[in-house]
Design a protein around this motif. Structure first.
Motif, PDB file in Angstrom:
ATOM      1  N   GLN A 349       0.823  -1.226   0.000  1.00  0.00           N
ATOM      2  CA  GLN A 349       0.000   0.000   0.000  1.00  0.00           C
ATOM      3  C   GLN A 349       0.854   1.273   0.000  1.00  0.00           C
ATOM      4  OE1 GLN A 349      -3.076  -0.088   3.043  1.00  0.00           O
ATOM      5  NE2 GLN A 349      -3.467  -2.247   2.683  1.00  0.00           N
ATOM      6  N   GLY A 350       2.170   1.082  -0.042  1.00  0.00           N
ATOM      7  CA  GLY A 350       3.062   2.251  -0.100  1.00  0.00           C
ATOM      8  C   GLY A 350       3.229   2.945   1.237  1.00  0.00           C
ATOM      9  N   LEU A 351       2.854   2.261   2.335  1.00  0.00           N
ATOM     10  CA  LEU A 351       2.905   2.911   3.647  1.00  0.00           C
ATOM     11  C   LEU A 351       4.181   2.580   4.417  1.00  0.00           C
ATOM     12  CD1 LEU A 351      -0.794   2.161   4.678  1.00  0.00           C
ATOM     13  CD2 LEU A 351       0.142   4.370   3.995  1.00  0.00           C
ATOM     14  N   LEU A 352       4.843   1.504   3.984  1.00  0.00           N
ATOM     15  CA  LEU A 352       6.008   1.020   4.737  1.00  0.00           C
ATOM     16  C   LEU A 352       7.116   0.665   3.755  1.00  0.00           C
ATOM     17  CD1 LEU A 352       6.159   0.555   7.805  1.00  0.00           C
ATOM     18  CD2 LEU A 352       5.634  -1.852   7.409  1.00  0.00           C
ATOM     19  N   SER A 353       8.332   1.022   4.134  1.00  0.00           N
ATOM     20  CA  SER A 353       9.453   0.583   3.304  1.00  0.00           C
ATOM     21  C   SER A 353      10.162  -0.536   4.070  1.00  0.00           C
ATOM     22  CB  SER A 353      10.324   1.806   3.040  1.00  0.00           C
ATOM     23  OG  SER A 353      11.650   1.518   3.218  1.00  0.00           O
ATOM     24  N   VAL A 354      10.327  -1.674   3.410  1.00  0.00           N
ATOM     25  CA  VAL A 354      10.842  -2.860   4.101  1.00  0.00           C
ATOM     26  C   VAL A 354      12.156  -3.283   3.444  1.00  0.00           C
ATOM     27  CG1 VAL A 354      10.331  -5.275   4.693  1.00  0.00           C
ATOM     28  CG2 VAL A 354       8.461  -3.625   4.505  1.00  0.00           C
ATOM     29  N   ASP A 355      13.163  -3.609   4.260  1.00  0.00           N
ATOM     30  CA  ASP A 355      14.387  -4.194   3.720  1.00  0.00           C
ATOM     31  C   ASP A 355      14.930  -5.198   4.722  1.00  0.00           C
ATOM     32  OD1 ASP A 355      15.717  -2.791   5.696  1.00  0.00           O
ATOM     33  OD2 ASP A 355      16.150  -1.099   4.399  1.00  0.00           O
ATOM     34  N   GLU A 356      16.163  -5.687   4.483  1.00  0.00           N
ATOM     35  CA  GLU A 356      16.673  -6.762   5.344  1.00  0.00           C
ATOM     36  C   GLU A 356      16.951  -6.278   6.777  1.00  0.00           C
ATOM     37  OE1 GLU A 356      18.067  -5.490   2.745  1.00  0.00           O
ATOM     38  OE2 GLU A 356      20.069  -4.814   3.291  1.00  0.00           O
ATOM     39  N   ASN A 357      17.025  -4.946   6.976  1.00  0.00           N
ATOM     40  CA  ASN A 357      17.290  -4.426   8.333  1.00  0.00           C
ATOM     41  C   ASN A 357      16.028  -4.205   9.155  1.00  0.00           C
ATOM     42  OD1 ASN A 357      20.064  -4.249   7.857  1.00  0.00           O
ATOM     43  ND2 ASN A 357      19.736  -2.340   6.725  1.00  0.00           N
ATOM     44  N   GLY A 358      14.881  -4.212   8.497  1.00  0.00           N
ATOM     45  CA  GLY A 358      13.628  -3.955   9.220  1.00  0.00           C
ATOM     46  C   GLY A 358      12.663  -3.180   8.348  1.00  0.00           C
ATOM     47  N   CYS A 359      11.938  -2.224   8.938  1.00  0.00           N
ATOM     48  CA  CYS A 359      10.983  -1.443   8.145  1.00  0.00           C
ATOM     49  C   CYS A 359      10.777  -0.070   8.769  1.00  0.00           C
ATOM     50  CB  CYS A 359       9.650  -2.185   8.052  1.00  0.00           C
ATOM     51  SG  CYS A 359       8.897  -2.505   9.644  1.00  0.00           S
ATOM     52  N   ARG A 360      10.338   0.870   7.941  1.00  0.00           N
ATOM     53  CA  ARG A 360      10.077   2.215   8.433  1.00  0.00           C
ATOM     54  C   ARG A 360       8.944   2.829   7.620  1.00  0.00           C
ATOM     55  NH1 ARG A 360      13.844   1.074   5.678  1.00  0.00           N
ATOM     56  NH2 ARG A 360      14.849   0.139   7.485  1.00  0.00           N
ATOM     57  N   LEU A 361       8.266   3.827   8.228  1.00  0.00           N
ATOM     58  CA  LEU A 361       7.157   4.474   7.538  1.00  0.00           C
ATOM     59  C   LEU A 361       7.670   5.257   6.331  1.00  0.00           C
ATOM     60  CD1 LEU A 361       5.213   6.016  10.602  1.00  0.00           C
ATOM     61  CD2 LEU A 361       4.611   3.964   9.317  1.00  0.00           C
ATOM     62  N   THR A 362       6.916   5.206   5.237  1.00  0.00           N
ATOM     63  CA  THR A 362       7.210   6.075   4.100  1.00  0.00           C
ATOM     64  C   THR A 362       6.566   7.442   4.400  1.00  0.00           C
ATOM     65  OG1 THR A 362       5.156   5.420   3.075  1.00  0.00           O
ATOM     66  CG2 THR A 362       7.117   4.153   2.458  1.00  0.00           C
ATOM     67  N   GLU A 363       6.724   8.383   3.500  1.00  0.00           N
ATOM     68  CA  GLU A 363       6.080   9.690   3.714  1.00  0.00           C
ATOM     69  C   GLU A 363       4.563   9.510   3.836  1.00  0.00           C
ATOM     70  OE1 GLU A 363       5.975  13.880   1.429  1.00  0.00           O
ATOM     71  OE2 GLU A 363       7.860  12.767   1.315  1.00  0.00           O
ATOM     72  N   LYS A 364       4.031   8.640   2.944  1.00  0.00           N
ATOM     73  CA  LYS A 364       2.595   8.373   3.000  1.00  0.00           C
ATOM     74  C   LYS A 364       2.252   7.652   4.320  1.00  0.00           C
ATOM     75  CE  LYS A 364      -0.913   5.881   0.296  1.00  0.00           C
ATOM     76  NZ  LYS A 364      -1.045   4.823  -0.710  1.00  0.00           N
ATOM     77  N   TYR A 368      -0.571   8.387   7.301  1.00  0.00           N
ATOM     78  CA  TYR A 368      -1.638   7.457   7.700  1.00  0.00           C
ATOM     79  C   TYR A 368      -1.092   6.423   8.696  1.00  0.00           C
ATOM     80  CZ  TYR A 368      -3.667   9.671   3.633  1.00  0.00           C
ATOM     81  OH  TYR A 368      -4.126  10.621   2.756  1.00  0.00           O
ATOM     82  N   GLY A 369      -0.342   6.926   9.663  1.00  0.00           N
ATOM     83  CA  GLY A 369       0.337   6.059  10.634  1.00  0.00           C
ATOM     84  C   GLY A 369      -0.601   5.072  11.321  1.00  0.00           C
ATOM     85  N   ASN A 370      -1.832   5.521  11.635  1.00  0.00           N
ATOM     86  CA  ASN A 370      -2.733   4.626  12.390  1.00  0.00           C
ATOM     87  C   ASN A 370      -3.065   3.356  11.624  1.00  0.00           C
ATOM     88  OD1 ASN A 370      -2.713   6.234  14.556  1.00  0.00           O
ATOM     89  ND2 ASN A 370      -4.632   7.300  14.047  1.00  0.00           N
TER      90      ASN A 370
END
Ligand code: SF4
Length: 379
Positions: A349-364, A368-370
């Motif tokens: 959904q473009g809300l999270l960026s995921v890689d081998e180290n973990g994940c973090r919120l994208t700007e979007k 829409y953090g909730n």
């Protein structure tokens, strides 16, 4: 051992119309007894954790309005901190309300080792300040920030709000511009939430609150997230922005699962994996300290699942995000094994960026953090 201390001062000159924090106006008669009880708790509990873990890296005195305490009351609290918790604290913050400090007060804070001030300003527009029940004007806020800089405080934070009744995008633009002109080192920016029991919630029920439309509030959010980095304030948490090196270490420690001791009425603690909350009623707190320090109204050891959820939410609030290694160190299982499906869904959904180290919120995702946080709750 890294740990922090939070000290709660629950007094305010008057209650702001949006505020549901545990803070009270008109209870000045309890101030002296409160300070006495608080100093006792600092002596007993503060000292005991200092002996166990050494001097804490951060101390944060918040409220309420800590600077609503008369200087003598604040001096006693700071003296007890120096004696029983430690001196030369790396980051020692006091929250200030611009309507409650003068040069003498600032000098006292400086002399006692406070090295960071957080001013609740909310807006520099007098029209808005009046509408939300603040006790100061925009000009008074500017004067006191400059006074603090002159007194030697280089690390100053200002809180601003958006989505306020009657607020326009240009009001917010002017407030951000003013904060930048003051060269403060940290900005916390919160959208107005209508909290139950507040004057604003009652006015909204009666149809008497003229809030910006959703589109207008979104335009304010977009302005803030784009403009602040241009001005050099990088977003390092959902609501917090600072130039590199001026992030609040104390707040970061909450999001990084660092233990903290809360002192005072309504203060929360996170110690040895357990969460505690002190009673919010001031008379009950004072009486509780006098009789055996029985002041807890909540004591809770999270289940493993709840602890994972909490760890995930808190880390996801930060720009760094949720680290797979930190998760595995704490829970002895991999982040992907527990949250792989949720991460994949949020990433699609473009809300999270995921890689081998973990994940973090994208700007979007920040916007829409909730939605993301919900995806990390177990069924
Ligand atoms: S000064 Fe701060 S704590 Fe006190 S009522 Fe206003 S927002 Fe709440």
């Amino acid at each position: 051992m890294q740990w922090g201390v939070y000290i709660h001062i629950p007094f305010c000159r008057q209650k702001c119309f949006y505020c549901d924090f545990p803070s009270y106006a008109g209870k000045e008669s309890l101030m002296e007894a409160y300070v006495e009880a608080l100093c006792q708790q600092i002596e007993i509990q503060g000292f005991s954790y200092r002996q166990k873990w050494g001097t804490p890296a951060t101390i944060y005195i918040g409220g309420g309005t800590p600077t609503a305490l008369p200087q003598e009351g604040m001096a006693k609290v700071l003296q007890a901190v120096a004696e029983y918790i430690g001196k030369d604290i790396d980051e020692f913050t006091v929250e200030c309300n611009p309507g409650t400090v003068d040069e003498g007060y600032l000098q006292l804070l400086k002399k006692q080792g406070v090295n960071r001030l957080s001013f609740g300003v909310q807006s520099f527009s007098d029209k808005l300040l009046k509408k939300i029940g603040r006790i100061h004007t925009g000009e008074e806020a500017c004067t006191v920030v400059r006074m603090a800089q002159k007194a030697g405080f280089a690390n100053i934070s200002v809180d601003l709000m958006y989505g306020l009744p009657g607020q326009s995008l240009s009001d917010l633009q002017e407030s951000v511009g003013q904060a930048d002109e003051l060269a403060v080192r940290h900005l916390s920016i919160y959208g107005l939430q209508l909290e139950e029991g507040t004057a604003f919630a009652r006015m909204a029920e009666m149809g008497k609150l003229n809030l910006p439309s959703e589109d207008e509030a979104e335009a304010m959010y977009d302005y803030m997230t784009h403009r602040l980095p241009e001005l050099g304030y990088q977003r390092y948490e959902v609501s917090n922005f600072a130039p590199k090196g001026f992030e609040s270490r104390h707040n970061l420690s909450y999001w990084h699962d660092v233990p903290y001791l809360g002192l005072g009425a309504a203060a929360h603690s996170y110690l040895d994996g357990k969460r505690y909350a002190a009673v919010t009623d001031l008379a009950a707190y004072i009486a509780g300290i006098r009789q055996n320090h029985e002041i807890w109204q909540m004591e809770e050891e999270a289940t493993r699942e709840h602890a994972m959820e909490e760890f995930a939410f808190l880390a996801l609030r930060t720009a760094e995000g949720l680290s797979g290694r930190a998760f595995a160190d704490k829970f002895k299982t991999s982040l992907h094994a527990v949250y792989g499906k949720s991460m994949a869904k949020m990433s699609e959904q473009g809300l999270l960026s995921v890689d081998e180290n973990g994940c973090r919120l994208t700007e979007k995702g920040f916007k829409y953090g909730n939605v993301v946080f919900e995806a990390f709750i177990f069924d």
